[in-house]
Scaffold this motif. Sequence first.
Motif, PDB file in Angstrom:
ATOM      1  N   MET A   1      14.406 -10.129  20.901  1.00  0.00           N
ATOM      2  CA  MET A   1      15.543 -10.984  20.711  1.00  0.00           C
ATOM      3  C   MET A   1      16.594 -10.660  21.776  1.00  0.00           C
ATOM      4  O   MET A   1      16.858  -9.505  22.046  1.00  0.00           O
ATOM      5  N   SER A   6      21.916 -16.184  21.040  1.00  0.00           N
ATOM      6  CA  SER A   6      22.432 -16.912  19.870  1.00  0.00           C
ATOM      7  C   SER A   6      23.701 -17.705  20.176  1.00  0.00           C
ATOM      8  O   SER A   6      24.065 -18.583  19.407  1.00  0.00           O
ATOM      9  N   ASN A 103      12.825 -20.784  20.273  1.00  0.00           N
ATOM     10  CA  ASN A 103      12.967 -21.424  18.969  1.00  0.00           C
ATOM     11  C   ASN A 103      14.372 -21.143  18.443  1.00  0.00           C
ATOM     12  O   ASN A 103      15.056 -20.236  18.926  1.00  0.00           O
ATOM     13  N   MET A 104      14.785 -21.871  17.433  1.00  0.00           N
ATOM     14  CA  MET A 104      16.116 -21.686  16.869  1.00  0.00           C
ATOM     15  C   MET A 104      16.293 -20.304  16.233  1.00  0.00           C
ATOM     16  O   MET A 104      17.410 -19.828  16.100  1.00  0.00           O
ATOM     17  N   ASP A 105      15.189 -19.640  15.875  1.00  0.00           N
ATOM     18  CA  ASP A 105      15.289 -18.275  15.347  1.00  0.00           C
ATOM     19  C   ASP A 105      15.231 -17.238  16.474  1.00  0.00           C
ATOM     20  O   ASP A 105      15.077 -16.058  16.235  1.00  0.00           O
ATOM     21  N   MET A 106      15.354 -17.706  17.727  1.00  0.00           N
ATOM     22  CA  MET A 106      15.405 -16.900  18.947  1.00  0.00           C
ATOM     23  C   MET A 106      14.074 -16.247  19.305  1.00  0.00           C
ATOM     24  O   MET A 106      14.030 -15.334  20.119  1.00  0.00           O
ATOM     25  N   THR A 107      12.977 -16.700  18.725  1.00  0.00           N
ATOM     26  CA  THR A 107      11.667 -16.226  19.151  1.00  0.00           C
ATOM     27  C   THR A 107      11.252 -17.021  20.382  1.00  0.00           C
ATOM     28  O   THR A 107      11.711 -18.142  20.610  1.00  0.00           O
TER      29      THR A 107
END
Length: 146
Positions: A1, A6, A103-107
Motif C-alpha cells: 500500500m 489514498s 483499485n479503490m482499496d489501494m491494491t
Amino acid sequence: MEFNLSNDILAANIIMESDMKVWQIPADCVSEVICGIAELEQKVRPYGKIGRYLFEQLSEFNDSPYAHWTSGENWGLGDSCTIGVLLHDNSYYYNMQEAPRFNMDMTYVHNTGYRKIRVYHKMDARFILEDFFSKLALTYRKQKQL
C-alpha cells in the motif's frame, strides 16, 4: 500500500494510464530513509534559523497526538527520496515495469498493458541523509547555534 495513494486514487490511475514518464518510489523504499531524533537534533538543529525551525517543528509534531505513524525515537524523511534519486541515479536501484492500475482499496492491478515506468526497489538512505546534513552544515556553519 502506498503512503499517499489514498489522497486521490483516480488521479493516480490517470497518471498511470498516461504517456508521461513516471518514476515511482514505493512506500517500502520511502520507509528506508529514517534517522533518530537525537541525530536530527545534532545534525540539523544547530544550523541556522532553518535548522532550529525544522527540528522544533518535528519535535512539536512528534509530541502531538497526530504522530501515530512515528515511534517517538525516529523520524522518517522519506520525501527526501525524490531528491536522492535525482542526485544519485543508480540503474540498479530500479526496474522498468508495466504501470499498474489501482483499485479503490489501494491494491495493485498488474498486467494492464500500460507503458513501462521506473519503479524503485532500493534507496541509499545514508547518501540521502548525509548529503542533506552536509549541505545544511556547509551553508549555515557560520550561523551555528549551540
